[in-house]
Design a protein around this motif. Sequence first.
Motif, PDB file in Angstrom:
ATOM      1  N   MET A   1       0.838  -1.166   0.000  1.00  0.00           N
ATOM      2  CA  MET A   1       0.000   0.000   0.000  1.00  0.00           C
ATOM      3  C   MET A   1       0.890   1.237   0.000  1.00  0.00           C
ATOM      4  SD  MET A   1      -2.524   1.101   3.026  1.00  0.00           S
ATOM      5  CE  MET A   1      -4.064   1.723   2.632  1.00  0.00           C
ATOM      6  N   THR A   2       0.623   2.137  -0.928  1.00  0.00           N
ATOM      7  CA  THR A   2       1.386   3.375  -1.036  1.00  0.00           C
ATOM      8  C   THR A   2       0.534   4.532  -0.531  1.00  0.00           C
ATOM      9  OG1 THR A   2       2.488   2.504  -2.992  1.00  0.00           O
ATOM     10  CG2 THR A   2       2.606   4.882  -2.640  1.00  0.00           C
ATOM     11  N   THR A   3       1.134   5.335   0.315  1.00  0.00           N
ATOM     12  CA  THR A   3       0.409   6.522   0.797  1.00  0.00           C
ATOM     13  C   THR A   3       1.218   7.761   0.472  1.00  0.00           C
ATOM     14  OG1 THR A   3       1.436   6.399   2.966  1.00  0.00           O
ATOM     15  CG2 THR A   3      -0.664   5.263   2.694  1.00  0.00           C
ATOM     16  N   THR A   4       0.532   8.831   0.254  1.00  0.00           N
ATOM     17  CA  THR A   4       1.202  10.109   0.003  1.00  0.00           C
ATOM     18  C   THR A   4       0.576  11.164   0.903  1.00  0.00           C
ATOM     19  OG1 THR A   4      -0.347  10.676  -1.751  1.00  0.00           O
ATOM     20  CG2 THR A   4       1.686   9.572  -2.421  1.00  0.00           C
ATOM     21  N   MET A   5       1.355  12.153   1.169  1.00  0.00           N
ATOM     22  CA  MET A   5       0.852  13.248   1.992  1.00  0.00           C
ATOM     23  C   MET A   5       0.115  14.252   1.103  1.00  0.00           C
ATOM     24  SD  MET A   5       4.083  13.881   4.527  1.00  0.00           S
ATOM     25  CE  MET A   5       3.281  15.220   5.355  1.00  0.00           C
ATOM     26  N   ASP A   6      -0.928  14.840   1.662  1.00  0.00           N
ATOM     27  CA  ASP A   6      -1.630  15.905   0.950  1.00  0.00           C
ATOM     28  C   ASP A   6      -0.739  17.134   0.907  1.00  0.00           C
ATOM     29  OD1 ASP A   6      -3.900  14.365   0.608  1.00  0.00           O
ATOM     30  OD2 ASP A   6      -4.843  15.103   2.443  1.00  0.00           O
ATOM     31  N   GLU A   7      -1.013  17.999  -0.060  1.00  0.00           N
ATOM     32  CA  GLU A   7      -0.298  19.260  -0.153  1.00  0.00           C
ATOM     33  C   GLU A   7      -0.628  20.100   1.085  1.00  0.00           C
ATOM     34  OE1 GLU A   7       1.822  20.418  -2.589  1.00  0.00           O
ATOM     35  OE2 GLU A   7       1.765  18.349  -3.274  1.00  0.00           O
ATOM     36  N   PRO A   8       0.272  20.977   1.509  1.00  0.00           N
ATOM     37  CA  PRO A   8      -0.019  21.817   2.670  1.00  0.00           C
ATOM     38  C   PRO A   8      -1.184  22.764   2.377  1.00  0.00           C
ATOM     39  CG  PRO A   8       2.057  22.454   1.670  1.00  0.00           C
ATOM     40  CD  PRO A   8       1.582  21.220   0.960  1.00  0.00           C
ATOM     41  N   VAL A   9      -1.917  23.092   3.410  1.00  0.00           N
ATOM     42  CA  VAL A   9      -3.038  24.008   3.280  1.00  0.00           C
ATOM     43  C   VAL A   9      -2.503  25.433   3.311  1.00  0.00           C
ATOM     44  CG1 VAL A   9      -5.164  24.808   4.382  1.00  0.00           C
ATOM     45  CG2 VAL A   9      -4.579  22.378   4.420  1.00  0.00           C
ATOM     46  N   ASP A  10      -2.961  26.240   2.393  1.00  0.00           N
ATOM     47  CA  ASP A  10      -2.529  27.632   2.309  1.00  0.00           C
ATOM     48  C   ASP A  10      -3.643  28.510   2.865  1.00  0.00           C
ATOM     49  OD1 ASP A  10      -1.112  29.929   1.704  1.00  0.00           O
ATOM     50  OD2 ASP A  10      -1.787  29.959  -0.380  1.00  0.00           O
ATOM     51  N   LEU A  11      -3.473  28.997   4.091  1.00  0.00           N
ATOM     52  CA  LEU A  11      -4.486  29.834   4.718  1.00  0.00           C
ATOM     53  C   LEU A  11      -4.137  31.303   4.539  1.00  0.00           C
ATOM     54  CD1 LEU A  11      -4.918  27.901   8.094  1.00  0.00           C
ATOM     55  CD2 LEU A  11      -6.388  27.811   6.075  1.00  0.00           C
ATOM     56  N   PRO A  12      -5.142  32.124   4.210  1.00  0.00           N
ATOM     57  CA  PRO A  12      -4.865  33.561   4.075  1.00  0.00           C
ATOM     58  C   PRO A  12      -4.681  34.196   5.446  1.00  0.00           C
ATOM     59  CG  PRO A  12      -7.201  33.142   3.807  1.00  0.00           C
ATOM     60  CD  PRO A  12      -6.522  31.790   3.932  1.00  0.00           C
ATOM     61  N   LEU A  13      -4.073  35.363   5.451  1.00  0.00           N
ATOM     62  CA  LEU A  13      -3.953  36.119   6.699  1.00  0.00           C
ATOM     63  C   LEU A  13      -5.341  36.569   7.132  1.00  0.00           C
ATOM     64  CD1 LEU A  13      -0.853  38.328   5.864  1.00  0.00           C
ATOM     65  CD2 LEU A  13      -0.951  36.380   7.425  1.00  0.00           C
ATOM     66  N   PRO A  14      -5.582  36.689   8.427  1.00  0.00           N
ATOM     67  CA  PRO A  14      -6.898  37.162   8.871  1.00  0.00           C
ATOM     68  C   PRO A  14      -7.144  38.596   8.412  1.00  0.00           C
ATOM     69  CG  PRO A  14      -5.438  36.767  10.744  1.00  0.00           C
ATOM     70  CD  PRO A  14      -4.687  36.387   9.513  1.00  0.00           C
ATOM     71  N   LEU A  15      -8.408  38.913   8.217  1.00  0.00           N
ATOM     72  CA  LEU A  15      -8.770  40.276   7.817  1.00  0.00           C
ATOM     73  C   LEU A  15      -8.531  41.232   8.977  1.00  0.00           C
ATOM     74  CD1 LEU A  15     -12.148  39.485   6.035  1.00  0.00           C
ATOM     75  CD2 LEU A  15      -9.967  40.038   4.955  1.00  0.00           C
ATOM     76  N   ASP A  16      -8.315  42.495   8.636  1.00  0.00           N
ATOM     77  CA  ASP A  16      -8.154  43.519   9.672  1.00  0.00           C
ATOM     78  C   ASP A  16      -9.450  43.660  10.471  1.00  0.00           C
ATOM     79  OD1 ASP A  16      -5.564  44.111   8.918  1.00  0.00           O
ATOM     80  OD2 ASP A  16      -6.187  45.690   7.530  1.00  0.00           O
ATOM     81  N   ARG A  17      -9.310  44.081  11.689  1.00  0.00           N
ATOM     82  CA  ARG A  17     -10.462  44.300  12.555  1.00  0.00           C
ATOM     83  C   ARG A  17     -11.240  45.508  12.020  1.00  0.00           C
ATOM     84  NH1 ARG A  17     -11.143  43.666  18.345  1.00  0.00           N
ATOM     85  NH2 ARG A  17     -12.492  45.295  19.132  1.00  0.00           N
ATOM     86  N   PRO A  18     -12.524  45.332  11.664  1.00  0.00           N
ATOM     87  CA  PRO A  18     -13.283  46.461  11.135  1.00  0.00           C
ATOM     88  C   PRO A  18     -13.656  47.451  12.230  1.00  0.00           C
ATOM     89  CG  PRO A  18     -14.707  44.558  11.363  1.00  0.00           C
ATOM     90  CD  PRO A  18     -13.317  44.103  11.715  1.00  0.00           C
ATOM     91  N   GLU A  19     -13.581  48.723  11.911  1.00  0.00           N
ATOM     92  CA  GLU A  19     -13.952  49.770  12.856  1.00  0.00           C
ATOM     93  C   GLU A  19     -15.367  50.229  12.550  1.00  0.00           C
ATOM     94  OE1 GLU A  19     -12.324  50.671  15.543  1.00  0.00           O
ATOM     95  OE2 GLU A  19     -10.833  49.168  14.998  1.00  0.00           O
TER      96      GLU A  19
END
Length: 66
Positions: free
Chosen positions: A1-19
């Motif tokens: 059985m061959t297993t491979t790792m998934d690609e890393p997840v690319d998360l965006p930076l959080p949005l700025d706090r709205p005023e």
Amino acid sequence: MTTTMDEPVDLPLPLDRPEPRPRCGVCAALARQRAKAEAEGDYSKVSDCNIEIREHRSPHRRRRSS
């Protein structure tokens, strides 16, 4: 059985706090809810309030540009 790792997840930076917009009762109420949620450590509610403030600000932008 061959297993491979998934690609890393690319998360965006959080949005700025709205005023909130000055002199807007809706914005002020959402900011108070957000402050209370922060004080209680309810960061899910903080995020919800940020989204609501961000979405509510769009009518302010439309009115300002007219």
